[in-house]
Scaffold this motif. Structure first.
Motif, PDB file in Angstrom:
ATOM      1  N   ASP A 289       0.821  -1.207   0.000  1.00  0.00           N
ATOM      2  CA  ASP A 289       0.000   0.000   0.000  1.00  0.00           C
ATOM      3  C   ASP A 289       0.857   1.261   0.000  1.00  0.00           C
ATOM      4  O   ASP A 289       0.502   2.267  -0.619  1.00  0.00           O
ATOM      5  N   LYS A 290       1.998   1.191   0.687  1.00  0.00           N
ATOM      6  CA  LYS A 290       2.912   2.321   0.729  1.00  0.00           C
ATOM      7  C   LYS A 290       3.454   2.650  -0.657  1.00  0.00           C
ATOM      8  O   LYS A 290       3.705   3.810  -0.989  1.00  0.00           O
ATOM      9  N   TRP A 291       3.622   1.617  -1.503  1.00  0.00           N
ATOM     10  CA  TRP A 291       4.104   1.855  -2.871  1.00  0.00           C
ATOM     11  C   TRP A 291       2.980   2.329  -3.785  1.00  0.00           C
ATOM     12  O   TRP A 291       3.167   3.202  -4.624  1.00  0.00           O
ATOM     13  N   VAL A 292       1.807   1.716  -3.627  1.00  0.00           N
ATOM     14  CA  VAL A 292       0.718   1.921  -4.586  1.00  0.00           C
ATOM     15  C   VAL A 292      -0.048   3.221  -4.324  1.00  0.00           C
ATOM     16  O   VAL A 292      -0.386   3.952  -5.256  1.00  0.00           O
ATOM     17  N   GLU A 293      -0.333   3.522  -3.066  1.00  0.00           N
ATOM     18  CA  GLU A 293      -1.205   4.657  -2.756  1.00  0.00           C
ATOM     19  C   GLU A 293      -0.668   6.002  -3.267  1.00  0.00           C
ATOM     20  O   GLU A 293      -1.431   6.802  -3.815  1.00  0.00           O
ATOM     21  N   PRO A 294       0.626   6.313  -3.111  1.00  0.00           N
ATOM     22  CA  PRO A 294       1.114   7.586  -3.656  1.00  0.00           C
ATOM     23  C   PRO A 294       0.955   7.676  -5.170  1.00  0.00           C
ATOM     24  O   PRO A 294       0.673   8.750  -5.718  1.00  0.00           O
ATOM     25  N   VAL A 295       1.150   6.541  -5.858  1.00  0.00           N
ATOM     26  CA  VAL A 295       1.023   6.543  -7.322  1.00  0.00           C
ATOM     27  C   VAL A 295      -0.419   6.799  -7.732  1.00  0.00           C
ATOM     28  O   VAL A 295      -0.700   7.636  -8.598  1.00  0.00           O
ATOM     29  N   ILE A 296      -1.342   6.072  -7.119  1.00  0.00           N
ATOM     30  CA  ILE A 296      -2.746   6.234  -7.494  1.00  0.00           C
ATOM     31  C   ILE A 296      -3.250   7.624  -7.129  1.00  0.00           C
ATOM     32  O   ILE A 296      -4.028   8.238  -7.870  1.00  0.00           O
ATOM     33  N   ARG A 297      -2.764   8.153  -5.977  1.00  0.00           N
ATOM     34  CA  ARG A 297      -3.186   9.491  -5.564  1.00  0.00           C
ATOM     35  C   ARG A 297      -2.704  10.542  -6.558  1.00  0.00           C
ATOM     36  O   ARG A 297      -3.466  11.410  -6.987  1.00  0.00           O
ATOM     37  N   GLN A 298      -1.450  10.454  -6.960  1.00  0.00           N
ATOM     38  CA  GLN A 298      -0.921  11.455  -7.875  1.00  0.00           C
ATOM     39  C   GLN A 298      -1.510  11.312  -9.271  1.00  0.00           C
ATOM     40  O   GLN A 298      -1.842  12.311  -9.921  1.00  0.00           O
TER      41      GLN A 298
END
Length: 289
Positions: free
Chosen positions: A117-126
């Protein structure tokens, strides 16, 4: 532990990418890819997964994500492509890491989920933010362009301008019509303005009121307004509503209105014969000797 999970993912990126591609390609009949070729879908998927791995390897990477979001908007894909792709990556990655571990307990799974989640969430948010921001910017530009086209003022001859109106006239558009009329009359030094309502489907009390207001405003700045394009059904509606349009000229067609505009500016349409007659009539029409 996060570093350990990251090493597993990066060392086995080829396997994870292959699994991700298989699953994401199964979604190719969804709305976000129904209008693109298989080749374009393949290249976009490859670029997407490369961006995911790049963001894992280089935290804080933003430029690639921004460019990719702009590309998706230009392709006309829905934001669901972004969310689906990252959800698939999350699932594939977790399944792969679990398959590589001999000892699996609740703590291990919890740490794994937190890391992914730490890897994926920033990408999806941006990506979603960039997508939404670019989309809103495009809509704003399109809205501004439509507003500019919704009430154009066209100079067709010295001191004569035409405003063709097409579509429904609401309060917001009526305000724009008024502004464009007044600014255009001053800018083009217009003596006569023709408002063509041929393309206006319905003329009710509100529309007629706005037109009368616009014509009155034009008169106050020293020009004459001619309302043209009055179809029989619109004329009947205006009469039934008791709307007074007697303060300014009205004509059934743009051609008749233009002839009237020429008369108001001391000009007229003449038929020309041979060259000498044409010159003589032109001089006469201009009041020369």
């Amino acid at each position: 532990m996060d570093r350990k999970f990251k090493k597993i993912v990066l060392d086995n990126s080829d396997i994870i990418v292959e699994k991700w591609m298989d699953e994401i390609n199964s979604l190719k009949n969804s709305n976000y890819s129904s209008s693109v070729t298989d080749e374009l879908l393949e290249s976009t998927n490859q670029e997407f997964v490369n961006i995911i791995f790049s963001s894992i390897k280089n935290e804080g990477e933003t430029q690639q994500i921004k460019a990719f979001a702009e590309k998706l908007i230009n392709l006309g894909w829905q934001v669901s492509y972004i969310t689906d792709g990252l959800q698939v990556f999350r699932r594939v990655t977790i399944d792969f890491i679990l398959s590589q571990s001999d000892q699996i307990d609740t703590r291990y799974i919890s740490e794994l989920l937190q890391s992914v989640d730490k890897w994926v969430e920033p990408v999806i948010r941006q990506l979603v933010n960039e997508y939404s921001g670019n989309w809103e910017n495009i809509l704003s530009l399109q809205r501004r362009a439509l507003q500019e086209l919704s009430a154009p003022l066209i100079p067709v001859m010295d001191n004569i301008t035409v405003m063709p109106l097409v579509g429904t006239i609401d309060t917001e558009r009526a305000k724009l019509i008024m502004e464009n009329l007044l600014n255009g009359v001053i800018q083009h030094n217009s003596e006569v303005v023709l408002i063509d309502i041929t393309g206006v489907p319905v003329v009710d009390t509100m529309v007629a009121h706005h037109i009368v207001q616009a014509a009155e405003a034009v008169r106050l700045v020293g020009a004459t307004c001619i309302l043209v394009g009055i179809r029989p059904e619109i004329a009947q509606t205006i009469v039934n509503l008791g709307i007074d349009l007697g303060k300014f000229p009205t004509k059934s067609s743009l051609r008749k209105g233009f002839i009237k505009a020429l008369e108001l500016t001391n000009r007229k349409v003449v038929n020309v014969g041979d060259e000498d007659d044409a010159v003589e009539q032109l001089v006469d029409s201009l009041g020369g000797e």
